[in-house]
Each structure stands twice: as C-alpha cells, then as structure tokens.
Write an enzyme that holds these catalytic residues in place. Structure first.
Site, PDB file in Angstrom:
ATOM      1  N   ARG A  81      12.675  13.900 139.729  1.00  0.00           N
ATOM      2  CA  ARG A  81      12.995  15.319 139.720  1.00  0.00           C
ATOM      3  C   ARG A  81      14.519  15.480 139.691  1.00  0.00           C
ATOM      4  O   ARG A  81      15.236  14.766 140.391  1.00  0.00           O
ATOM      5  CB  ARG A  81      12.420  16.026 140.953  1.00  0.00           C
ATOM      6  CG  ARG A  81      10.908  16.029 140.990  1.00  0.00           C
ATOM      7  CD  ARG A  81      10.388  16.720 142.239  1.00  0.00           C
ATOM      8  NE  ARG A  81      10.811  16.043 143.474  1.00  0.00           N
ATOM      9  CZ  ARG A  81      10.417  16.393 144.706  1.00  0.00           C
ATOM     10  NH1 ARG A  81       9.587  17.420 144.851  1.00  0.00           N
ATOM     11  NH2 ARG A  81      10.833  15.728 145.758  1.00  0.00           N
TER      12      ARG A  81
ATOM     13  N   GLU B  53       5.644  24.362 153.178  1.00  0.00           N
ATOM     14  CA  GLU B  53       4.725  23.835 152.159  1.00  0.00           C
ATOM     15  C   GLU B  53       3.635  24.862 151.825  1.00  0.00           C
ATOM     16  O   GLU B  53       3.143  25.597 152.694  1.00  0.00           O
ATOM     17  CB  GLU B  53       4.072  22.541 152.642  1.00  0.00           C
ATOM     18  CG  GLU B  53       5.049  21.395 152.878  1.00  0.00           C
ATOM     19  CD  GLU B  53       5.637  20.850 151.598  1.00  0.00           C
ATOM     20  OE1 GLU B  53       5.127  21.201 150.500  1.00  0.00           O
ATOM     21  OE2 GLU B  53       6.614  20.085 151.663  1.00  0.00           O
TER      22      GLU B  53
ATOM     23  N   ASP C 249      15.035  23.480 152.171  1.00  0.00           N
ATOM     24  CA  ASP C 249      13.646  23.078 152.349  1.00  0.00           C
ATOM     25  C   ASP C 249      12.859  24.324 152.725  1.00  0.00           C
ATOM     26  O   ASP C 249      13.259  25.072 153.636  1.00  0.00           O
ATOM     27  CB  ASP C 249      13.534  22.012 153.439  1.00  0.00           C
ATOM     28  CG  ASP C 249      12.122  21.460 153.568  1.00  0.00           C
ATOM     29  OD1 ASP C 249      11.367  21.560 152.576  1.00  0.00           O
ATOM     30  OD2 ASP C 249      11.784  20.936 154.648  1.00  0.00           O
ATOM     31  N   THR C 250      11.748  24.564 152.026  1.00  0.00           N
ATOM     32  CA  THR C 250      10.900  25.724 152.307  1.00  0.00           C
ATOM     33  C   THR C 250       9.541  25.241 152.823  1.00  0.00           C
ATOM     34  O   THR C 250       9.138  24.096 152.593  1.00  0.00           O
ATOM     35  CB  THR C 250      10.688  26.575 151.046  1.00  0.00           C
ATOM     36  OG1 THR C 250      10.070  25.769 150.035  1.00  0.00           O
ATOM     37  CG2 THR C 250      12.017  27.110 150.525  1.00  0.00           C
TER      38      THR C 250
ATOM     39  N   ASP D 188      10.942  25.432 146.793  1.00  0.00           N
ATOM     40  CA  ASP D 188      12.094  24.599 146.491  1.00  0.00           C
ATOM     41  C   ASP D 188      11.865  23.670 145.297  1.00  0.00           C
ATOM     42  O   ASP D 188      12.632  22.747 145.070  1.00  0.00           O
ATOM     43  CB  ASP D 188      12.495  23.774 147.730  1.00  0.00           C
ATOM     44  CG  ASP D 188      11.321  22.999 148.298  1.00  0.00           C
ATOM     45  OD1 ASP D 188      10.381  22.679 147.544  1.00  0.00           O
ATOM     46  OD2 ASP D 188      11.338  22.723 149.516  1.00  0.00           O
TER      47      ASP D 188
ATOM     48  N   ARG E 259      14.307  19.838 141.750  1.00  0.00           N
ATOM     49  CA  ARG E 259      14.235  19.914 143.225  1.00  0.00           C
ATOM     50  C   ARG E 259      15.547  20.540 143.685  1.00  0.00           C
ATOM     51  O   ARG E 259      16.637  19.998 143.461  1.00  0.00           O
ATOM     52  CB  ARG E 259      14.070  18.515 143.837  1.00  0.00           C
ATOM     53  CG  ARG E 259      14.085  18.478 145.367  1.00  0.00           C
ATOM     54  CD  ARG E 259      12.929  19.289 145.948  1.00  0.00           C
ATOM     55  NE  ARG E 259      12.813  19.131 147.390  1.00  0.00           N
ATOM     56  CZ  ARG E 259      13.437  19.881 148.284  1.00  0.00           C
ATOM     57  NH1 ARG E 259      14.271  20.830 147.879  1.00  0.00           N
ATOM     58  NH2 ARG E 259      13.254  19.685 149.574  1.00  0.00           N
TER      59      ARG E 259
END
Length: 443
Positions: A311, A267, A264-265, A244, A259
């Site tokens: 970001r 980590e 959300d992916t 992401d 971003r």
C-alpha cells in the site's frame, strides 16, 4: 571667706573629737575661736569694701553663723549631761554665742534702718530719672511709630504694585497659553485633515490597484490548482475502504491502494474484529470529503513509499484540505503508526489535542483510545449461538432471503462472478484470498 568658714568648722569638729577621746583640746578650741573671729572680721570688711554685698547682709550672715554655733554648744551640753559629765563649759560657750548673736541681731536692725533712708532717696531719684526716661521714651516711640507707619505705607504700596505686576504677568501667561492652545488645536486639525486626505487618496489608489488587478486576473487564464502544488500528485477516487485506507486511480490509469500516514481510525471491515465505535462515522466523513472535492492529491514523505502490504504510504488532500487533519480535529481518528515518515506529526498532534480537549468523537468514550499503544480498546464480539433444531412453525416466512456462504476455489473463479472482488462482510469472502489484508479479497 569661704576658706575661713571651712577652717573654722574643721577646727571645731577636731576639738570635739579630741575632747571625746580625752585628749588635749584647748589649743584646738583656741585655734577654732581665732579662725571664727578672723572670718567675722573678713565678712565685715567685705561688706564695707565691696559694692556687691550690703553691710546688713554681712551682719546677717555673721548672726546666722553665731546662732549655729550656739545651738551646737547647747547640743553638746545636753550630751555631756546625759553622760553624767559636767556640762557647764558648754553652757558657758553657748551663752557667749547667744550674747554675741543678740548683739549682731541689734546691729543688723540698726544697719537696715540706716540703709533704708538712702534707699528712699535713691528711689525718688530713680523715679524722677525713670519719669524723664519714660517721657523721652514716649517721644521716641511716637517717632518710631510714625516712621513705622510711613514704612508700612511704603511697603503696602510696594506690595500693591507687586501684586498688580504679578496679576498682569498671570493674565499675560493665560493669554499666551490660550493662544498656544488654539494654535495647537489648529495644527492638530490641519494634521488630521492632511491624514484624512492622505488616507482617502490611499484608498482611491488601493481601489484603483484592486480594480486593475481584478481586470488583469479576469484577462489572464485561470491555472489549475495542481500547478501551484509542488510535490503533490493528482489522483481520482476509486473507492473508500475505511477511514484510513483508500483506493485511487493515478494519471496513468493505474489503481493505487493508499494507507494514510500518521493516523488510525476505528476498524469497520477487519475480519477478526467487530465494527468499532466511530469507525463508520470516520469512513462516511472521509467519503464525504473526497466526493465533495474537485481534485484529490497525494504526497509522499521521505522514507519508504509502500508498506509490506504494497500500500502506498501518503498524505491525502481534498483540494487544499488535509483529510488527516480534518479527521483528527473532529475526533474520528487518532495519531498512530508513527515510523520514519513524520513530516506533519506536530500539526497532527495539535489537531488531535483539539478534539481530545473537547471530548469529541473517539475521545468522548473514556479509555476507548489506547493511549499507551496503538489502536482502540474494543471488546471482541460474542459468538453467535448455533441454530437449534426446532419444529417448523406456521409463521409466515420473511420476505428477506437467508444469506448463504458462497465458495470459490480461487480468485479466478470468484472474479468471474464478482469482477471487482468482495468485501470482508460478503458471503464469498475468504481471508486466504485477501493477501494484502485490507479486508477486500481478489480486488
């Protein structure tokens, strides 16, 4: 006559009651006797005068009446005898009634014989009359039967004519229906032919229009995709940090740290977390999508354009494809970090639900997605055991060199060796040099 009978019976019963009570009853008996005599005379007179009743019937009724009186007196005599009373007067009365009844019986027989002769004569006369009547009736019946047969023949002829007319009408209606059916079939056929001709003509016109449009399109210059994308900014890929987070170069040559909004992916480069399941797959899939595209675009939403790490908060497109929806639909990302930018939230929710219903990617691990909050439920890595001092062995050394930690005082010194900075898994990585916390130091 009926009143006389009722009066006689009433006086008779009253006399019996007075006698039983020891009262004077002679006058009551006399009255009953007179009423009886009057009733008998009335019956005889009615038989003589009235044509509805025969004399023999009337005498028979009187005889029955006297017989009943006789039996009543006999019963009274027996009753007096049982009570030790003198029954002679009752027997005397019963005798009088018997004699009277006997006389009436002979009178009835005599009257019946006299009546039979006229009856026979009347019967013969009636027979002759009946014979004549029968002959006349037979003639009438023959005439009526003849008339009935003629009527039946006429009715049969009329019925036959009616049937013939009905049959003719039926045949005519059948012929008319067949003719109408043939006409409707012919009209339907003509209609189908006209429709087919019209469709062929329309197809010809359509093919001509398509050919003209194709030729026109070939003549006109092809516009770049960016010209039809309002609000989209073309960029070039610099590098993929994780699933992401991406770094790109804009038209001015400036590097932008992106971003991706609303997803959300897992980590892969976090300094304090292990590599989470499907994190590498998400990074690899994002890299594949971006490298395969001819042009990348970013789109800002309403609200803040950057986060506290500086970001850029954007939606990222590979040609015309939203990489957000692809990652969500394939189970490599979840909807997360929802703030004021929510332009495509409903579409992203639908893509996420598609993967969730089919148990794809992150949804194949029960309890892995933290549905009550953000992120994923991954276990912390176990600390590596400290090396122990063991005596050297005679085993040969491996061909791979042992990784050592590199230390630099600041980013200026580090960039002299690594001009693009280092990732979190690099030996020279230090968290103090990663100010934006994107797992890349001194970029």
């Amino acid at each position: 006559m009926f009143l006389g009978v009722v009066a006689t019976i009433t006086l008779f019963v009253r006399g019996l009651v007075r006698e039983n009570k020891g009262q004077a009853y002679h006058s009551t008996w006399k009255a009953a006797l007179y009423s009886f005599v009057a009733t008998c005379l009335l019956v005889v007179l009615l038989g003589v005068v009235s044509s509805e009743y025969a004399l023999a019937d009337m005498v028979g009724i009187l005889w029955l009446f006297v017989s009943i009186a006789m039996f009543v007196f006999i019963v009274l005599a027996l009753r007096s005898k049982s009570k030790n009373q003198n029954p002679r007067r009752h027997f005397r009365r019963a005798g009088i009634a018997f004699v009277t009844g006997l006389a009436l019986f002979f009178v009835t027989v005599a009257v019946t014989d006299e009546v039979e002769e006229p009856v026979d004569q009347t019967a013969s006369a009636d027979e002759d009359a009946e014979k004549v009547t029968e002959e006349a009736t037979e003639e009438e019946i023959e005439e009526e039967s003849k008339e009935d047969s003629e009527e039946e023949e006429a009715a049969a002829e009329a019925e036959k004519e009616k049937e013939e007319s009905i049959e003719a009408e039926k045949e005519a209606s059948i012929e008319a229906a067949e003719k109408e059916k043939e006409e409707s079939i012919e009209a339907e056929r003509e209609k189908e032919e006209s429709i087919e001709e019209a469709s062929i003509e329309a197809e010809k016109e359509k093919s001509i229009e398509e050919a003209e449009a194709k030729a026109k399109a070939e003549e006109e210059p092809v516009e770049e995709p960016v010209a039809s994308k309002e609000g989209l900014i073309p960029v070039s890929l610099y590098r993929v940090v994780d699933g992401d987070t991406v770094n790109v170069i804009d038209d001015s040559g400036q590097e932008l740290k992106l971003r991706l909004l609303l997803i959300d992916t897992p980590e892969t480069v976090h300094p304090n977390k292990p590599v989470e399941p499907y994190g590498k797959e998400a990074s690899a899939r994002l890299t594949e999508l971006l490298n395969a595209a001819d042009q990348l675009y970013i789109e800002y939403d309403s609200g803040d354009k950057t986060d506290h790490y500086d970001r850029h908060l954007v939606y990222l497109y590979a040609d015309d494809v939203s990489v957000h929806e692809v990652l969500l639909k394939e189970g490599l990302a979840r909807v997360g970090y929802i703030y004021e930018q929510q332009r495509y939230l409903s579409e992203f929710r639908a893509a996420e639900q598609y993967a969730k219903d089919r148990g794809l990617g992150i949804w194949s691990i029960p309890g892995y997605v933290n549905e009550g909050g953000e992120g994923f439920n991954s276990e912390e890595p176990e600390p590596e055991p400290e090396p122990t001092s063991e005596p050297a062995t005679s085993e040969p050394a491996t061909s791979e060199p042992q990784e050592t930690t590199e230390y630099f005082q600041n980013c200026t010194e580090l960039k002299k060796v690594y001009p693009d900075g280092v990732a979190s898994d690099h030996a020279a990585y230090q968290s103090k040099m990663d100010r934006d916390k994107d797992n890349w130091a001194c970029e």
